[in-house]
Design an enzyme around this catalytic site. Structure first.
Site, PDB file in Angstrom:
ATOM      1  N   TYR A 131      25.315  20.820  16.130  1.00  0.00           N
ATOM      2  CA  TYR A 131      24.696  21.941  15.427  1.00  0.00           C
ATOM      3  C   TYR A 131      25.705  22.690  14.558  1.00  0.00           C
ATOM      4  O   TYR A 131      26.773  23.099  15.033  1.00  0.00           O
ATOM      5  CB  TYR A 131      24.063  22.908  16.439  1.00  0.00           C
ATOM      6  CG  TYR A 131      23.319  24.054  15.801  1.00  0.00           C
ATOM      7  CD1 TYR A 131      22.046  23.869  15.264  1.00  0.00           C
ATOM      8  CD2 TYR A 131      23.888  25.321  15.734  1.00  0.00           C
ATOM      9  CE1 TYR A 131      21.353  24.913  14.677  1.00  0.00           C
ATOM     10  CE2 TYR A 131      23.201  26.375  15.137  1.00  0.00           C
ATOM     11  CZ  TYR A 131      21.932  26.166  14.614  1.00  0.00           C
ATOM     12  OH  TYR A 131      21.253  27.216  14.025  1.00  0.00           O
ATOM     13  N   HIS A 188      22.451  33.837   3.707  1.00  0.00           N
ATOM     14  CA  HIS A 188      22.412  34.894   4.715  1.00  0.00           C
ATOM     15  C   HIS A 188      22.875  36.246   4.179  1.00  0.00           C
ATOM     16  O   HIS A 188      22.850  37.245   4.918  1.00  0.00           O
ATOM     17  CB  HIS A 188      23.248  34.498   5.934  1.00  0.00           C
ATOM     18  CG  HIS A 188      22.586  33.457   6.789  1.00  0.00           C
ATOM     19  ND1 HIS A 188      22.654  32.112   6.501  1.00  0.00           N
ATOM     20  CD2 HIS A 188      21.826  33.555   7.907  1.00  0.00           C
ATOM     21  CE1 HIS A 188      21.980  31.424   7.415  1.00  0.00           C
ATOM     22  NE2 HIS A 188      21.464  32.281   8.280  1.00  0.00           N
ATOM     23  N   ASN A 223      28.457  33.905  12.850  1.00  0.00           N
ATOM     24  CA  ASN A 223      27.767  33.846  14.134  1.00  0.00           C
ATOM     25  C   ASN A 223      28.425  34.808  15.123  1.00  0.00           C
ATOM     26  O   ASN A 223      29.650  34.878  15.202  1.00  0.00           O
ATOM     27  CB  ASN A 223      27.817  32.424  14.672  1.00  0.00           C
ATOM     28  CG  ASN A 223      26.559  32.024  15.411  1.00  0.00           C
ATOM     29  OD1 ASN A 223      26.601  31.223  16.324  1.00  0.00           O
ATOM     30  ND2 ASN A 223      25.430  32.563  15.016  1.00  0.00           N
ATOM     31  N   TYR A 271      20.815  76.506  35.395  1.00  0.00           N
ATOM     32  CA  TYR A 271      21.145  75.084  35.502  1.00  0.00           C
ATOM     33  C   TYR A 271      22.199  74.620  34.495  1.00  0.00           C
ATOM     34  O   TYR A 271      23.039  73.774  34.814  1.00  0.00           O
ATOM     35  CB  TYR A 271      19.875  74.243  35.297  1.00  0.00           C
ATOM     36  CG  TYR A 271      18.893  74.271  36.439  1.00  0.00           C
ATOM     37  CD1 TYR A 271      19.072  75.127  37.537  1.00  0.00           C
ATOM     38  CD2 TYR A 271      17.766  73.460  36.431  1.00  0.00           C
ATOM     39  CE1 TYR A 271      18.153  75.155  38.571  1.00  0.00           C
ATOM     40  CE2 TYR A 271      16.847  73.473  37.468  1.00  0.00           C
ATOM     41  CZ  TYR A 271      17.050  74.334  38.534  1.00  0.00           C
ATOM     42  OH  TYR A 271      16.146  74.355  39.565  1.00  0.00           O
ATOM     43  N   ARG A 292      25.359  75.860  36.307  1.00  0.00           N
ATOM     44  CA  ARG A 292      25.525  75.453  37.704  1.00  0.00           C
ATOM     45  C   ARG A 292      25.417  73.944  37.903  1.00  0.00           C
ATOM     46  O   ARG A 292      26.100  73.371  38.778  1.00  0.00           O
ATOM     47  CB  ARG A 292      24.471  76.177  38.539  1.00  0.00           C
ATOM     48  CG  ARG A 292      24.444  75.801  39.998  1.00  0.00           C
ATOM     49  CD  ARG A 292      23.611  76.728  40.863  1.00  0.00           C
ATOM     50  NE  ARG A 292      22.408  77.228  40.243  1.00  0.00           N
ATOM     51  CZ  ARG A 292      21.177  77.020  40.708  1.00  0.00           C
ATOM     52  NH1 ARG A 292      20.988  76.249  41.765  1.00  0.00           N
ATOM     53  NH2 ARG A 292      20.122  77.556  40.113  1.00  0.00           N
ATOM     54  N   PHE A 337      25.806  34.238  21.243  1.00  0.00           N
ATOM     55  CA  PHE A 337      25.672  35.128  20.090  1.00  0.00           C
ATOM     56  C   PHE A 337      24.680  36.257  20.350  1.00  0.00           C
ATOM     57  O   PHE A 337      24.633  37.232  19.606  1.00  0.00           O
ATOM     58  CB  PHE A 337      25.178  34.338  18.873  1.00  0.00           C
ATOM     59  CG  PHE A 337      23.968  33.492  19.164  1.00  0.00           C
ATOM     60  CD1 PHE A 337      22.717  34.055  19.347  1.00  0.00           C
ATOM     61  CD2 PHE A 337      24.093  32.112  19.287  1.00  0.00           C
ATOM     62  CE1 PHE A 337      21.624  33.286  19.650  1.00  0.00           C
ATOM     63  CE2 PHE A 337      22.984  31.324  19.576  1.00  0.00           C
ATOM     64  CZ  PHE A 337      21.743  31.912  19.757  1.00  0.00           C
ATOM     65  N   GLU A 352      13.972  31.920  16.728  1.00  0.00           N
ATOM     66  CA  GLU A 352      14.601  33.091  17.347  1.00  0.00           C
ATOM     67  C   GLU A 352      13.472  33.974  17.861  1.00  0.00           C
ATOM     68  O   GLU A 352      13.076  34.962  17.237  1.00  0.00           O
ATOM     69  CB  GLU A 352      15.465  33.840  16.329  1.00  0.00           C
ATOM     70  CG  GLU A 352      16.618  33.006  15.789  1.00  0.00           C
ATOM     71  CD  GLU A 352      17.441  33.734  14.728  1.00  0.00           C
ATOM     72  OE1 GLU A 352      17.168  34.931  14.480  1.00  0.00           O
ATOM     73  OE2 GLU A 352      18.346  33.115  14.157  1.00  0.00           O
TER      74      GLU A 352
END
Length: 541
Positions: free
Chosen positions: A57, A87, A203, A302, A305, A354, A441
């Site tokens: 791959y 990309h 990646n 609060y 405290r 990844f 994906e």
């Protein structure tokens, strides 16, 4: 420290922050990593770079649903170029230069472990950019944190390769990558990418990680500053300190809760403002019966405290987040990965390192804990400006002509807006998954968005905590004459003195309040108050 050496296994978060924020630091590749990278790459070139090699791959196949399509050796170089260009689909404003620097360092360190199998020249190129101060422009939006931060890292890869379209920041100017490469004297200007180089560069959730490292560092300092702002407010309100008794914390022995109470006790050691005798002094705007003796306050609200019980989970959560970040820094987050075989040689294994879910969930947690920290601090600021809630501190902490000057209610209102924004940003991004790329994906992490919104929350909370410091100091200044015989604790006195050094007098009504807010933020960002306290009493957190 003038230089660091990376080997893929020993890089620390502190070193990443130093390199990201100190461009003069030089980074080198360990000789052991250089030798290992060469050995694996020599095997690849000798064994797999032919058209009859097994399908591996992104080495000799397409990506995504094209994983079954063989890329011939003659097309591999073109494939690298086309993969990056395909990309480069990011959107929005770029990441900061420090995020760009951290990303290059972390990507180089991931390669140094010799699981990703790019050529050693790729690591050298990354480090050449880093050391020369060439910072790729990477859009913040476009990654879903699944097959890595593909979009932002592709812009980094394009700059590294010297694409004409790629842009970088260099010496304060935005310019085309080849122009910066030429100006920096790096050769060659055009850097040819070979098998696996491009997919290795893009990646992995390295942009998410870069931002997470910086956010975690800043959040840790911010929590320390929140302890200081708490201490100053406790002094200003003449608080009842019983709630910080170590016995109470041991009865519910969470590490963070115990730590918070101990920090407060150290900061306020020697304080006489937080005593019954100081509380017995009636301030002019304090509503109190005068026909009977003053009785003990017993306990506070609060936001005072319960500080150990609210700050404690923040300490503990930051410890957890740090374990995630530390592991990620020295992890191989590429796909596929290469491993040595017993008896010699290497094999390629496809996996899912990844995927950014660890980082996504850690950054969602970061947003939540920082939001709650800011929320409790903002509630104390609201009390500081209201005499009915602060046991008589001057209304709005205003000085000068009453009515003409209005004091700080609008500043407190601005802090409320930040708290509300933070709360909205607490919507967890790590549970929001939209399948991508033909459903190959089918579960994504959204880690980049999780880190980005956590960074925004931390930045917002810096203002909140800085303003609490500033207004608590204002309250102390305005009541000094009412309590002339009472002193602050050793740590809070050091913090107060540093704030007064930067703003020598009581804040007057004719000031430009925007400047006061920026000054308050600078207390946190610069660490000036924190450092002054450490100088006086030593490390206190």
């Amino acid at each position: 420290m003038t230089s660091i050496t990376i080997d893929g296994f020993t890089l620390t978060a502190a070193q990443v922050v130093s390199v990201a924020r100190a461009p003069h630091l030089t980074v080198t590749l360990a000789q052991s990593s250089r030798d290992a990278l060469k050995e694996s790459r020599d095997f690849i070139e000798a064994t797999w770079m032919h058209d009859d090699a097994p399908m591996m791959y992104s080495f000799n196949t397409g990506v995504g649903l094209l994983k079954d399509t063989r890329i011939k050796v003659e097309h591999i170089a073109l494939f690298q170029t086309q993969l990056i260009k395909a990309h480069c689909a990011g959107i929005g404003e770029p990441f900061s230069e420090e995020v760009s620097r951290a990303t290059m360092l972390l990507r180089a360190n991931a390669f140094a472990s010799n699981y990703s199998a790019p050529r050693v020249e790729v690591v050298d190129r990354l480090l050449a950019f880093l050391n020369a101060g060439i910072h790729p422009i990477m859009p913040q939006k476009g990654s879903v944190g699944a097959s890595g931060d593909l979009a932002p890292l592709s812009y980094l890869a394009a700059a590294i390769a010297g694409f004409d379209e790629a842009e970088v920041m260099y010496q304060g100017e935005r310019m085309r990558a080849p122009q910066a490469i030429t100006a920096a004297g790096i050769a060659p200007i055009k850097f040819d990418l070979q098998a696996k180089d491009a997919s290795a560069l893009i990646n992995g959730c390295t942009a998410s990680l870069a931002l997470a490292v910086l956010v975690a560092h800043d959040a840790r300092h911010l929590l320390t500053d929140a302890c200081l702002s708490l201490g100053l407010t406790l002094e200003a309100m003449r608080a009842e300190m019983a709630a910080f008794d170590p016995r109470i914390q041991q009865a519910r022995p969470h590490a963070g809760q115990i730590k918070t109470a101990a920090v407060v006790r150290k900061l306020l050691k020697g304080s006489t403002r937080t005593t019954h005798e100081a509380r017995a002094v009636q301030f002019p705007e304090e509503s109190r019966r005068t026909d009977i003796p003053y009785s003990a306050r017993i306990q506070d609200v609060y936001s005072l405290r319960c500080a150990p019980q609210v700050y404690g989970p923040v300490f503990d959560a930051l410890d957890y987040i740090d374990t995630i970040v530390d592991k990620e820094i020295n992890s191989a987050t590429d796909n596929p990965l290469i491993f040595g075989k017993d008896g010699g040689g290497f094999e390629i294994i496809s996996g899912g390192n990844f995927h950014g879910q660890y980082l996504a969930q850690a950054m969602d947690l970061m947003a939540m804990i920082m939001t709650d920290l800011g929320s409790i601090c903002e509630r104390r600021v609201a009390r500081l400006i209201d005499p009915t809630l602060s046991w008589g501190l001057p209304r709005n902490l205003m000085s000068g002509v009453r009515g003409v000057n209005t004091g700080y209610p609008v500043v407190q209102c601005s802090l409320s807006s930040l708290v509300m924004e933070n709360r909205t940003l607490c919507m967890p991004g790590s549970v929001d998954s939209i399948p991508a790329k033909g459903n190959s994906e089918d579960h994504v992490s959204n880690s980049t968005w999780c880190a980005r919104k956590a960074a925004t929350v931390v930045a917002n909370t810096q203002y909140i905590i800085g303003v609490e410091m500033l207004l608590a100091a204002q309250a102390l200044t305005m009541t000094e004459d009412l309590l002339p015989d009472f002193v602050l604790g050793q740590g809070t006195q050091a913090a107060y003195a540093e704030i007064r050094r930067q703003i020598p007098a009581c804040l007057e009504g004719d000031r430009w309040f925007h400047d006061d807010i920026l000054m308050a933020q600078s207390f946190v960002v610069s660490g000036s108050v924190r450092n002054a306290v450490v100088k006086e009493i030593g490390e206190f957190v």
